[in-house]
Design an enzyme around this catalytic site. Structure first.
Site, PDB file in Angstrom:
ATOM      1  N   SER A  74      23.858  -8.857   8.098  1.00 13.08           N
ATOM      2  CA  SER A  74      22.630  -9.564   7.414  1.00 13.08           C
ATOM      3  C   SER A  74      23.402  -9.903   6.294  1.00 13.08           C
ATOM      4  O   SER A  74      24.270  -9.738   5.862  1.00 13.08           O
ATOM      5  CB  SER A  74      21.819  -8.238   6.932  1.00 13.08           C
ATOM      6  OG  SER A  74      21.135  -8.568   5.715  1.00 13.08           O
ATOM      7  N   GLY A 138      12.146  -3.658  -2.023  1.00 12.01           N
ATOM      8  CA  GLY A 138      11.989  -2.318  -2.819  1.00 12.01           C
ATOM      9  C   GLY A 138      11.032  -2.701  -3.814  1.00 12.01           C
ATOM     10  O   GLY A 138      10.593  -1.988  -4.723  1.00 12.01           O
ATOM     11  N   SER A 142       7.456  -4.197   1.588  1.00 12.96           N
ATOM     12  CA  SER A 142       7.598  -3.619   2.804  1.00 12.96           C
ATOM     13  C   SER A 142       8.734  -4.738   3.581  1.00 12.96           C
ATOM     14  O   SER A 142       8.470  -5.134   4.674  1.00 12.96           O
ATOM     15  CB  SER A 142       6.643  -3.519   3.884  1.00 12.96           C
ATOM     16  OG  SER A 142       7.169  -2.394   4.794  1.00 12.96           O
ATOM     17  N   ASP A 188       2.758   0.001   7.292  1.00 14.63           N
ATOM     18  CA  ASP A 188       3.353  -1.450   7.091  1.00 14.63           C
ATOM     19  C   ASP A 188       3.669  -2.068   8.388  1.00 14.63           C
ATOM     20  O   ASP A 188       3.741  -3.206   8.575  1.00 14.63           O
ATOM     21  CB  ASP A 188       4.827  -0.810   6.495  1.00 14.63           C
ATOM     22  CG  ASP A 188       4.505  -0.437   5.049  1.00 14.63           C
ATOM     23  OD1 ASP A 188       3.357  -0.234   4.329  1.00 14.63           O
ATOM     24  OD2 ASP A 188       5.591   0.057   4.472  1.00 14.63           O
ATOM     25  N   TYR A 240       7.332  11.237  -3.004  1.00  9.55           N
ATOM     26  CA  TYR A 240       6.638  10.798  -1.817  1.00  9.55           C
ATOM     27  C   TYR A 240       6.222  12.281  -0.836  1.00  9.55           C
ATOM     28  O   TYR A 240       5.204  12.687  -0.459  1.00  9.55           O
ATOM     29  CB  TYR A 240       6.930   9.971  -1.124  1.00  9.55           C
ATOM     30  CG  TYR A 240       6.476   9.490   0.142  1.00  9.55           C
ATOM     31  CD1 TYR A 240       5.988   7.897  -0.293  1.00  9.55           C
ATOM     32  CD2 TYR A 240       6.455   9.756   1.403  1.00  9.55           C
ATOM     33  CE1 TYR A 240       5.229   7.355   0.715  1.00  9.55           C
ATOM     34  CE2 TYR A 240       5.632   9.139   2.487  1.00  9.55           C
ATOM     35  CZ  TYR A 240       5.100   7.902   2.089  1.00  9.55           C
ATOM     36  OH  TYR A 240       4.518   7.278   3.337  1.00  9.55           O
TER      37      TYR A 240
HETATM   38  P1  ADP Z   1      10.586  -1.827   0.819  1.00 12.60           P
HETATM   39  O1  ADP Z   1      10.199  -1.858   2.133  1.00 12.60           O
HETATM   40  O2  ADP Z   1       9.558  -1.515  -0.166  1.00 12.60           O
HETATM   41  O3  ADP Z   1      11.064  -3.278   0.521  1.00 12.60           O
HETATM   42  P2  ADP Z   1      12.296   0.094   1.519  1.00 12.60           P
HETATM   43  O4  ADP Z   1      13.283   1.086   0.636  1.00 12.60           O
HETATM   44  O5  ADP Z   1      11.398   0.777   2.302  1.00 12.60           O
HETATM   45  O6  ADP Z   1      11.662  -0.896   0.363  1.00 12.60           O
HETATM   46  O7  ADP Z   1      13.233  -0.695   2.328  1.00 12.60           O
HETATM   47  C1  ADP Z   1      14.204  -1.417   1.723  1.00 12.60           C
HETATM   48  C2  ADP Z   1      15.423  -1.364   2.628  1.00 12.60           C
HETATM   49  O8  ADP Z   1      15.254  -2.038   4.019  1.00 12.60           O
HETATM   50  C3  ADP Z   1      16.831  -2.070   2.311  1.00 12.60           C
HETATM   51  O9  ADP Z   1      17.461  -1.095   1.138  1.00 12.60           O
HETATM   52  C4  ADP Z   1      17.802  -2.163   3.227  1.00 12.60           C
HETATM   53  O10 ADP Z   1      18.435  -1.221   3.505  1.00 12.60           O
HETATM   54  C5  ADP Z   1      16.650  -2.458   4.364  1.00 12.60           C
HETATM   55  N1  ADP Z   1      16.430  -3.865   4.574  1.00 12.60           N
HETATM   56  C6  ADP Z   1      15.415  -4.719   4.334  1.00 12.60           C
HETATM   57  N2  ADP Z   1      15.443  -6.056   4.527  1.00 12.60           N
HETATM   58  C7  ADP Z   1      17.048  -6.339   5.054  1.00 12.60           C
HETATM   59  C8  ADP Z   1      17.500  -7.384   5.324  1.00 12.60           C
HETATM   60  N3  ADP Z   1      17.063  -8.548   5.419  1.00 12.60           N
HETATM   61  N4  ADP Z   1      18.919  -7.064   5.857  1.00 12.60           N
HETATM   62  C9  ADP Z   1      19.379  -5.783   5.616  1.00 12.60           C
HETATM   63  N5  ADP Z   1      18.599  -4.742   5.286  1.00 12.60           N
HETATM   64  C10 ADP Z   1      17.354  -4.852   4.713  1.00 12.60           C
HETATM   65 MG    MG Z   2       9.625   0.287   3.033  1.00 15.89          MG
END
Ligand code: ADP
Ligand code: MG
Length: 398
Positions: A74, A138, A142, A188, A240
């Site tokens: 990523s 974050g 989502s 989500d 949560y």
């Molecule tokens: P939200 O869904 O509200 O953005 P979450 O804590 O549920 O927050 O999810 C965020 C996590 O998802 C990130 O910390 C990472 O681990 C993972 N993530 C999301 N998008 C990517 C991406 N494009 N590449 C790598 N990891 C990702």
């Molecule tokens: Mg999330």
């Protein structure tokens, strides 16, 4: 308000893929983040939600392999993570700590898809996947469902798995619950899978029946703006879990399977059986379910200009009864309403993240300015404010 300019995220995913493999991908897929218009903490209570997919997406470039290896990389982390498909069952859930946190999402999806489709790890060949995303992480939008949805559609297509969109959404929840270890619901993933332009997804989280509900913001001269407070919901896991436990206590006290089965008329009876905190947690969920149903009805009968009060009531319920708001979110909502927003509420799981405000197109900039000023006066870090429209769900791009 000027939309955030589109970034070439698909191009970034393709570029990263070429760095990983030295060749081009077989295809690219993508899935969106989402905004929840209304219906918060109702999903794991078998209730109703009304999210919509947003134009921010996670893209994945993929090519199949024949050696059973799954490799993911990523733009978030340049170090590729590699597993053999036959090792997934040993890793998830017992040894998930050995997998870098971000990679648990895509590898967990692969694991969940094989189980959901009854496919043996040896029957598919593996794959290389490279991710890039413009979904804020974050912020309650989502990004997790976006990476799950992109992975699920890409792998299901590539491996020829016979799974419909609801099954792909379920695989997302399984991955998030078991492989990542986050006890979240399925809203989500369903929004990211089923999203449509100018529409929200009215989802019954008990049956997973989904109906498309036209939003009509643009036609009514309205805009929905997101106010990302920048407060990361890092404490979300503990809070949560406490909220989920309170909901379960409430359902047990009324001897029902889930709070979905409780109506506003049942609340006086509950107040005699549980402590005040549990009562207020339950009251939020029960009244929030009612507000989702009312919002759907109002959207269908009268259009979006009259849903504002429902959004405001939802925020008050989360602030006072469910107690998941933070001062930044309350300030965003109050300042937006004072500056003329039709409605505003925090969105997402709470403890930080973003608020949404429904505003007239002409008044959007003034509302944003009022929110920025209020944040400044409170000594909060400047919020990130941008408009969102409802866009399409997950799918193959090329
Ligand atoms: P939200 O869904 O509200 O953005 P979450 O804590 O549920 O927050 O999810 C965020 C996590 O998802 C990130 O910390 C990472 O681990 C993972 N993530 C999301 N998008 C990517 C991406 N494009 N590449 C790598 N990891 C990702
Ligand atoms: Mg999330």
């Amino acid at each position: 308000m000027t939309p955030t300019p589109a970034s070439d995220t698909a191009g970034q995913a393709r570029g990263l893929f070429r760095e990983l493999t030295g060749a081009g991908p077989a295809g690219t897929w993508s899935a969106p983040g989402r905004v929840n218009l209304i219906g918060e903490h109702t999903d794991y209570n078998d209730g109703f939600v009304l999210p919509f997919a947003i134009p921010f997406r996670t893209h994945v470039a993929l090519a199949p392999r024949t050696d059973g290896i799954l490799r993911v990389v990523s733009t978030f982390d340049p170090v590729p993570v590699e597993v053999h498909l036959t090792d997934l069952d040993a890793l998830f859930p017992a040894r998930r700590d050995e997998v870098p946190e971000w990679a648990r999402y895509p590898l967990g999806i692969a694991w969940a898809l094989l189980h959901a489709s009854g496919t043996a790890a040896g029957d598919v060949g593996g794959a290389d996947l490279a991710f890039a995303s413009d979904v804020p992480v974050g912020a309650g939008l989502s990004s997790s469902a976006a990476i799950e949805g992109a992975t699920a559609t890409a792998l299901a297509d590539t491996w020829g798995l016979d799974l419909d969109r609801v099954a792909l959404a379920r695989a997302g929840r399984t991955a998030e619950n078991e492989a990542v270890g986050a006890p979240t619901g399925i809203m989500d993933q369903m929004a990211s899978m089923l999203g449509e332009a100018d529409a929200a997804i009215f989802l019954d989280c008990r049956t997973l029946a989904a109906e498309v509900v036209t939003l009509g913001f643009d036609a009514a001269g309205l805009e929905l703006i997101v106010i990302d407070t920048g407060v990361k919901h890092s404490h979300a896991t503990g809070g949560y879990g406490e909220r989920r436990a309170a909901c379960e206590r409430g359902a047990a006290a009324l001897d029902v399977a889930a709070l979905r089965d409780v109506t506003v008329a049942d609340l006086p009876r509950l107040s005699e059986r549980v402590d005040d905190v549990t009562f207020r947690r339950v009251r939020h969920v029960v009244t929030e379910n009612r507000r989702v149903l009312d919002t759907v009805e109002v959207l269908r009968d009268s259009g979006p200009t009259v849903i504002g009060d429902l959004l405001v009531a939802s925020h008050a319920s989360m602030r006072d009864d469910f107690e998941i708001s933070v001062p930044e979110l309350d300030t965003a909502v109050e300042a937006a309403l004072t500056a003329g927003a039709l409605g505003a509420r925090m969105t997402g799981g709470g403890f930080g993240g973003a608020a949404i405000a429904l505003v007239s197109r002409d008044g959007a900039d003034a509302v944003a300015e009022a929110v920025r000023t209020a944040f400044d006066e409170h000594g909060f870090a400047a919020p990130h404010i941008f408009p969102v429209t409802a866009g399409p769900g997950a799918g193959r791009d090329d």
